[in-house]
Design an enzyme around this catalytic site. Sequence first.
Site, short mmCIF file in Angstrom:
data_model
loop_
_atom_site.label_atom_id
_atom_site.label_comp_id
_atom_site.label_asym_id
_atom_site.label_seq_id
_atom_site.Cartn_x
_atom_site.Cartn_y
_atom_site.Cartn_z
N HIS A 66 -4.27 9.96 24.74
CA HIS A 66 -4.20 10.88 23.59
C HIS A 66 -5.48 11.70 23.42
O HIS A 66 -5.43 12.88 23.08
CB HIS A 66 -3.85 10.09 22.32
CG HIS A 66 -2.45 9.57 22.34
ND1 HIS A 66 -2.12 8.28 22.04
CD2 HIS A 66 -1.28 10.19 22.68
CE1 HIS A 66 -0.81 8.11 22.18
NE2 HIS A 66 -0.28 9.25 22.58
N ASP A 90 5.25 9.47 19.02
CA ASP A 90 4.46 8.34 18.52
C ASP A 90 3.33 8.80 17.59
O ASP A 90 2.83 8.02 16.80
CB ASP A 90 3.89 7.52 19.69
CG ASP A 90 3.18 8.40 20.69
OD1 ASP A 90 2.08 8.87 20.40
OD2 ASP A 90 3.74 8.62 21.79
N GLU A 110 9.91 16.95 18.49
CA GLU A 110 10.31 15.69 19.11
C GLU A 110 11.83 15.60 19.06
O GLU A 110 12.44 15.77 18.01
CB GLU A 110 9.66 14.52 18.36
CG GLU A 110 10.22 13.14 18.63
CD GLU A 110 10.09 12.69 20.09
OE1 GLU A 110 8.97 12.65 20.61
OE2 GLU A 110 11.15 12.38 20.69
N ASP A 141 15.25 19.57 20.47
CA ASP A 141 14.96 19.56 21.91
C ASP A 141 13.80 20.53 22.19
O ASP A 141 13.86 21.71 21.83
CB ASP A 141 16.23 19.99 22.64
CG ASP A 141 16.00 20.05 24.13
OD1 ASP A 141 15.65 21.12 24.64
OD2 ASP A 141 16.15 19.00 24.78
N GLY A 142 12.75 20.03 22.85
CA GLY A 142 11.55 20.83 23.08
C GLY A 142 11.83 22.07 23.91
O GLY A 142 11.29 23.15 23.65
N ASP A 159 3.41 16.58 25.66
CA ASP A 159 3.19 15.12 25.65
C ASP A 159 4.53 14.46 25.98
O ASP A 159 5.13 13.77 25.15
CB ASP A 159 2.67 14.72 24.26
CG ASP A 159 2.36 13.26 24.17
OD1 ASP A 159 2.48 12.55 25.18
OD2 ASP A 159 2.02 12.80 23.07
N ASP A 162 8.48 10.47 31.03
CA ASP A 162 8.59 10.75 32.47
C ASP A 162 9.76 11.70 32.78
O ASP A 162 10.69 11.83 31.97
CB ASP A 162 8.76 9.43 33.23
CG ASP A 162 7.54 8.55 33.02
OD1 ASP A 162 6.44 8.97 33.39
OD2 ASP A 162 7.70 7.46 32.45
N PRO A 166 15.66 12.21 28.92
CA PRO A 166 15.59 13.38 28.05
C PRO A 166 14.42 14.33 28.34
O PRO A 166 14.46 15.50 27.96
CB PRO A 166 15.46 12.78 26.64
CG PRO A 166 15.18 11.34 26.80
CD PRO A 166 15.61 10.95 28.19
N1 SPD Z 1 4.78 6.69 32.67
C1 SPD Z 1 4.14 6.97 31.44
C2 SPD Z 1 4.19 8.41 31.05
C3 SPD Z 1 3.86 8.56 29.64
C4 SPD Z 1 3.49 9.91 29.24
N2 SPD Z 1 3.64 10.15 27.83
C5 SPD Z 1 3.12 9.21 26.95
C6 SPD Z 1 3.39 9.55 25.54
C7 SPD Z 1 2.32 9.11 24.65
N3 SPD Z 1 2.24 9.88 23.48
#
Ligand code: SPD
Length: 285
Positions: A66, A90, A110, A141-142, A159, A162, A166
Amino acid sequence: MVDLWNVWYSELHQGRAGLTLKVKQVIYSGQSPFQRIDILETYEFGRMLVLYGSIMITEKDEFVYHEMISHVPLFTHPNPRRVLVIGGGDGGTVREVLKHPEVEQVTLVEIDQMVVEKCKEYFPQVACELDNPKTRILFQDGAQFMAETDEKFDVILVDASDPIGPAEVLFQKNFHQNIYNRLNEDGIMVTQSESPWYHQRTLRRMYENLRSIFPLVRIYWAYVPTYPSSIWSFTLCSKKYHPIKDFKADQYRELGISTNYYNAGIHQACFVLPNFIKKAILNRV
Ligand code: SPD
């Protein structure tokens, strides 16, 4: 006392390697309209959020990701007033963004409302700025937001989780072109761009696409112990400012923000890439 609770969380990388953590307690497991959500208490990394079967944050090491996705662009852009975060339900990225007093509004887009609700409940130290009056949350949806909005931003942070499930669309060229269009003329975008060890194809494709859109594209990296290979990449794309030449080192010193990973040295060092990444992604050393 004999430990009879013998539950382990394993995350496999490419089905051939992985990370295994001993679980103290299963705190929450559920299904949102978009994905499976698990929250586990682990012995080594504290509470952990798992989305779609992959670790997103743990209490102990979330600060690295972060801080690095936020402060590198925000200490590059001279006046980041309007910031957009795509994904990041988060709240960790919003928390770091709001350490910058010149930010007037941070918009969080988000897709999954349940992620925000569960993080407010179980990760209050991460989600702590989601109710800040400067924070605007849109459950949308972003990719659709980027395609339809007519708003402009100084800094956009992707952010994403993977590129399966989504978040897949957040790694595609069309989405990045829409980001370029919605950035002000001196805007900066940073996207998380996966592991330079395990996900070289994804990183290379993103890098090539982004270079065809933005005049300046730089990969940087950070050490995140619970992410695949522990080395994690970010890609910074800029219309005008250079992340090293325009680094606001004085402002960083004067502001005195509290961080656990990011500092002035890291800001500059994180752009130095090991040769294996240069060869695989940039085709040069
Ligand atoms: N494989 C982990 C990838 C995570 C990337 N995003 C994390 C979100 C945290 N805010």
